[in-house]
Design a protein around this motif. Structure first.
Motif, PDB file in Angstrom:
ATOM      1  N   GLY A  11      37.790  37.845  44.605  1.00 59.10           N
ATOM      2  CA  GLY A  11      38.793  38.770  44.101  1.00 59.10           C
ATOM      3  C   GLY A  11      38.603  39.019  42.624  1.00 59.10           C
ATOM      4  N   ARG A  12      39.638  39.657  42.029  1.00 54.04           N
ATOM      5  CA  ARG A  12      39.580  39.910  40.585  1.00 54.04           C
ATOM      6  C   ARG A  12      40.984  40.113  40.039  1.00 54.04           C
ATOM      7  NH1 ARG A  12      36.540  45.305  40.910  1.00 54.04           N
ATOM      8  NH2 ARG A  12      38.066  46.255  42.245  1.00 54.04           N
ATOM      9  N   ILE A  13      41.086  39.902  38.757  1.00 56.04           N
ATOM     10  CA  ILE A  13      42.344  40.124  38.042  1.00 56.04           C
ATOM     11  C   ILE A  13      42.402  41.608  37.691  1.00 56.04           C
ATOM     12  CG2 ILE A  13      43.679  39.579  35.977  1.00 56.04           C
ATOM     13  CD1 ILE A  13      42.282  36.795  36.028  1.00 56.04           C
ATOM     14  N   ILE A  42      35.828  30.076  39.554  1.00 59.70           N
ATOM     15  CA  ILE A  42      34.942  30.351  38.430  1.00 59.70           C
ATOM     16  C   ILE A  42      35.293  31.771  38.003  1.00 59.70           C
ATOM     17  CG2 ILE A  42      32.568  30.576  37.642  1.00 59.70           C
ATOM     18  CD1 ILE A  42      32.102  28.687  40.311  1.00 59.70           C
ATOM     19  N   LEU A  43      35.860  31.889  36.825  1.00 64.28           N
ATOM     20  CA  LEU A  43      36.289  33.186  36.318  1.00 64.28           C
ATOM     21  C   LEU A  43      35.184  33.775  35.456  1.00 64.28           C
ATOM     22  CD1 LEU A  43      39.945  32.267  35.269  1.00 64.28           C
ATOM     23  CD2 LEU A  43      39.166  33.266  37.428  1.00 64.28           C
ATOM     24  N   THR A  84      38.420  40.498  35.216  1.00 64.55           N
ATOM     25  CA  THR A  84      37.774  39.202  35.424  1.00 64.55           C
ATOM     26  C   THR A  84      37.607  38.947  36.926  1.00 64.55           C
ATOM     27  OG1 THR A  84      38.595  38.279  33.355  1.00 64.55           O
ATOM     28  CG2 THR A  84      38.029  36.704  35.092  1.00 64.55           C
ATOM     29  N   GLU A  85      36.413  38.599  37.323  1.00 64.39           N
ATOM     30  CA  GLU A  85      36.119  38.331  38.727  1.00 64.39           C
ATOM     31  C   GLU A  85      36.378  36.864  39.045  1.00 64.39           C
ATOM     32  OE1 GLU A  85      32.585  41.459  39.689  1.00 64.39           O
ATOM     33  OE2 GLU A  85      32.055  39.720  38.454  1.00 64.39           O
ATOM     34  N   ILE A  86      36.830  36.621  40.277  1.00 69.42           N
ATOM     35  CA  ILE A  86      37.155  35.273  40.731  1.00 69.42           C
ATOM     36  C   ILE A  86      36.122  34.854  41.779  1.00 69.42           C
ATOM     37  CG2 ILE A  86      38.879  33.817  41.849  1.00 69.42           C
ATOM     38  CD1 ILE A  86      40.974  35.973  40.909  1.00 69.42           C
TER      39      ILE A  86
END
Length: 170
Positions: A11-13, A42-43, A84-86
């Motif tokens: 996912g992502r923010i 891991i961001l 930011t990717e998760i």
């Protein structure tokens, strides 16, 4: 699945929620709240910087999830995290059920026809709604429906190979 060091994008923010430093998340897990089960995260920020985070909690909130990130209490900090990717380590995910696969495990496998004609390797997969499709790159790109047993005859991780019933001229 041989590459246990791989990371999976979950996912992502996508922005801030409220004034207390909560984040709006886009989740690609099924169900989407499952993203909180797989940690550490891991961001990876849009500039490439990475950090590890454990302890994120969240809830459903319309078309997004709302998350409380450990140590983050300021809306401006969350806004700076937009995009930011998760990721999680592949090893954080449970093993797939028989005849089910994580797409990332299929990427890079060689693809050949039942007659032994080499078509290339799986570059990526995508969903059409009706079924999943493998993009196979070789002498050209082929889009092959990932439908078992109609087109996909076998997936062999030991041999790093997928065998398909597919016309190489198509």
């Amino acid at each position: 699945m041989k590459d246990t060091g791989r990371r999976i994008l979950l996912g992502r923010i996508v922005g801030a929620f409220g004034i207390r430093g909560e984040a709006k998340l886009e989740s690609w897990t099924e169900p989407r709240l499952s993203i909180f089960r797989y940690q550490p995260w891991i961001l990876r920020a849009p500039n490439g910087d990475e950090r590890e985070m454990t302890g994120a909690r969240g809830r459903e909130s319309g078309k997004h999830l709302t998350a409380q990130l450990p140590g983050v209490t300021d809306r401006d900090v969350v806004e700076a995290m937009r995009g930011t990717e998760i990721f999680v380590p592949r090893s954080a995910l449970p093993p797939p059920k028989p005849d089910e696969y994580y797409w990332v495990d299929l990427e890079g496998l060689a693809v050949s026809t039942v007659e032994g004609v080499e078509l290339g390797t799986v570059s990526h997969l995508f969903s059409t709604g009706a079924n999943d499709v493998m993009a196979v790159r070789g002498d050209r790109e082929r889009l092959i429906p990932f439908v078992q047993p109609d087109f996909v005859q076998s997936v062999d991780f030991e041999a790093n190979r997928i065998v398909v019933d597919w016309d190489p001229e198509f």
